[in-house]
Design an enzyme around this catalytic site. Structure first.
Site, mmCIF file in Angstrom:
data_model
loop_
_atom_site.group_PDB
_atom_site.id
_atom_site.type_symbol
_atom_site.label_atom_id
_atom_site.label_comp_id
_atom_site.label_asym_id
_atom_site.label_seq_id
_atom_site.Cartn_x
_atom_site.Cartn_y
_atom_site.Cartn_z
ATOM 1 N N HIS A 261 -67.995 -21.827 53.357
ATOM 2 C CA HIS A 261 -67.705 -20.983 52.197
ATOM 3 C C HIS A 261 -66.388 -20.245 52.447
ATOM 4 C CE1 HIS A 261 -68.270 -18.097 48.932
ATOM 5 N NE2 HIS A 261 -69.179 -18.917 48.482
ATOM 6 N N ASP A 315 -75.591 -23.967 47.769
ATOM 7 C CA ASP A 315 -75.920 -25.323 47.295
ATOM 8 C C ASP A 315 -76.819 -26.100 48.245
ATOM 9 O OD1 ASP A 315 -72.736 -25.240 45.912
ATOM 10 O OD2 ASP A 315 -74.574 -25.512 44.778
#
Ligand code: SDX
Length: 378
Positions: A261, A315
């Site tokens: 991320h 996700d």
């Protein structure tokens, strides 16, 4: 005009001032309007959270009831939009169908009365109400079925699952789906929200803003990763195959879907909550091997990439939850969009108040003073 140093992907460059949400990537903290995501996931509903994000504070009981009633009343989509969707190819990706349908809403409602609070509320309600209906309608159409009408007696998430599966959902499944929408509703200046703000800054209509953001969310490096995660777990196939699979990825310098991320350098707090939701579903509806493969993946990736701050993101476990709810893989990202409409609309309102068009500069690395060459001389 002061020119800042160029940073690819605008990494670390503030693109706006905002009070909608905040992320502490080192501590793994996400807050919506100052409230921790863990509290909202436990105590709120998606529509209440959407109200909080868009209007900046939790609604009173009367405000929430009025908002829920307005959204319920606007769930149906115009027959002309439904007829337009019937022309979409069944093989088309639902994110493309959603982007086209969201933009089409502007054909009917985009009076662009942007300084009128009633117009803003109308656009917020219509987009929150109709996006789920359009996702469900395209799903049924591409199976050759007629879309089912929304059911006014079902709340937001239960109604979506009903329109999608043509049967009333289990209450636990509907609640878990609603929590997933809360978790995906907003996340500071991610790519699709940045898209939304750039589009909003030109004072175009909110339907174009959402269509622009939907197009951005669809990429596999952003909202499209959840679909890729399930395909990856299926390809790995067994716990024993996790390590060789990952070592091959790292050898090829391939990005492992559902991990990493730009902001979080620890496990995404949403992934932790989604992992728990997956366990609740498996406890009630029976487990499957993909959860064990996912947990083993998390363990091995931590062993190999924790030093780079690479951990599961939102996700990674969301696909397991959706798959257990019987949702087709290529609807995972449209569901992400259903939730993120709340965040995009909150940022749309903030950008309208900012009232300044986005027009960054660039670092020119081309040539100057080149003479035009006649075509016969090229
Ligand atoms: C979302 O921004 C948001 O908030 C987004 C989101 C939201 O709610 O809106 O949180 C939702 O988009 C989640 C992310 C979903 N995408 C994926 O899961 C795709 C896989 N992840 C990567 O593509 C990547 O982690 C990004 C795109 C998410 C972030 O990329 P960055 O910040 O540009 O990181 P980077 O490419 O600069 O990588 C830094 C290092 C590199 O190694 P070195 O070259 O320094 O040796 O970390 C490595 C990268 O190779 N790395 C990974 C990796 N992610 C980063 N290595 C293996 N697998 C990965 N997934």
């Amino acid at each position: 005009m002061m020119v800042c140093e160029y940073k690819p992907g605008l990494e670390g460059i503030p693109a706006a001032e905002s009070s909608v949400s905040d992320v502490d990537g080192q501590k793994g903290i996400l807050e919506y309007r100052g409230i921790r995501i863990e509290e909202l996931a436990q105590k709120s509903t998606f529509l209440e959270t959407a109200y909080l994000l868009i209007w900046g504070q939790l609604p009173t009981s009367e405000e929430l009831q009025a908002f829920e009633h307005e959204v319920r009343f606007h769930r149906r989509i115009k027959y002309r939009i439904r007829d337009m969707m019937k022309c979409f190819p069944e093989s088309g990706h639902p994110m493309d169908a959603l982007q086209a349908s969201a933009a089409a809403l502007g054909l009917f409602y985009s009076r662009r009365d942007l300084h009128n609070p009633a117009y803003i509320r109308d656009a917020v309600v219509r987009l929150l109400a109709t996006i789920p209906t359009m996702v469900a309608a395209f799903q049924l159409m591409r199976k050759g079925n007629d879309p089912v009408r929304p059911r006014d007696d079902l709340d937001y998430s239960a109604n979506f699952l009903y329109m999608l599966n043509e049967k009333e959902p289990d209450p636990l499944a509907a609640r878990i789906f609603d929590v997933c929408l809360i978790l995906h509703a907003e996340h500071t200046m991610n790519a699709s929200t940045f898209s939304a703000r750039v589009t909003a800054s030109t004072l175009t209509d909110p339907y174009a803003v959402v269509a622009s953001a939907v197009g951005t969310l669809g990429g596999p490096l952003h909202g499209g990763a959840n679909e890729e995660v399930i395909q990856m777990l299926e390809e790995i196939g067994s716990v024993g195959n996790v390590r060789p699979y990952l070592e091959d990825c790292l050898q090829r310098k391939a990005k492992i879907m559902g991990f990493g991320h730009r902001v979080y350098k620890v496990k995404d707090p949403r992934a932790t909550i989604l992992q728990d939701l997956a366990q609740q579903l498996f406890a009630k509806f029976g487990s499957d091997k993909y959860y064990d493969i996912a947990v083993e993946m998390e363990r091995v990736v931590e062993e190999k990439l924790a030093h780079k701050g690479i951990y599961p993101n939102v996700d990674f476990y969301s696909g397991l939850v959706y798959a257990k709810l019987g949702i087709p893989t290529d609807l995972f990202t449209p569901i992400f969009a259903i939730a993120r409409v709340a965040g995009w609309l909150a940022h749309w309102k903030e950008q309208l108040a900012e009232n300044r068009i986005f027009r960054p500069t660039q670092v020119y690395n081309g040539q100057h003073e080149i003479a035009y060459t006649a075509i016969e001389e090229r």
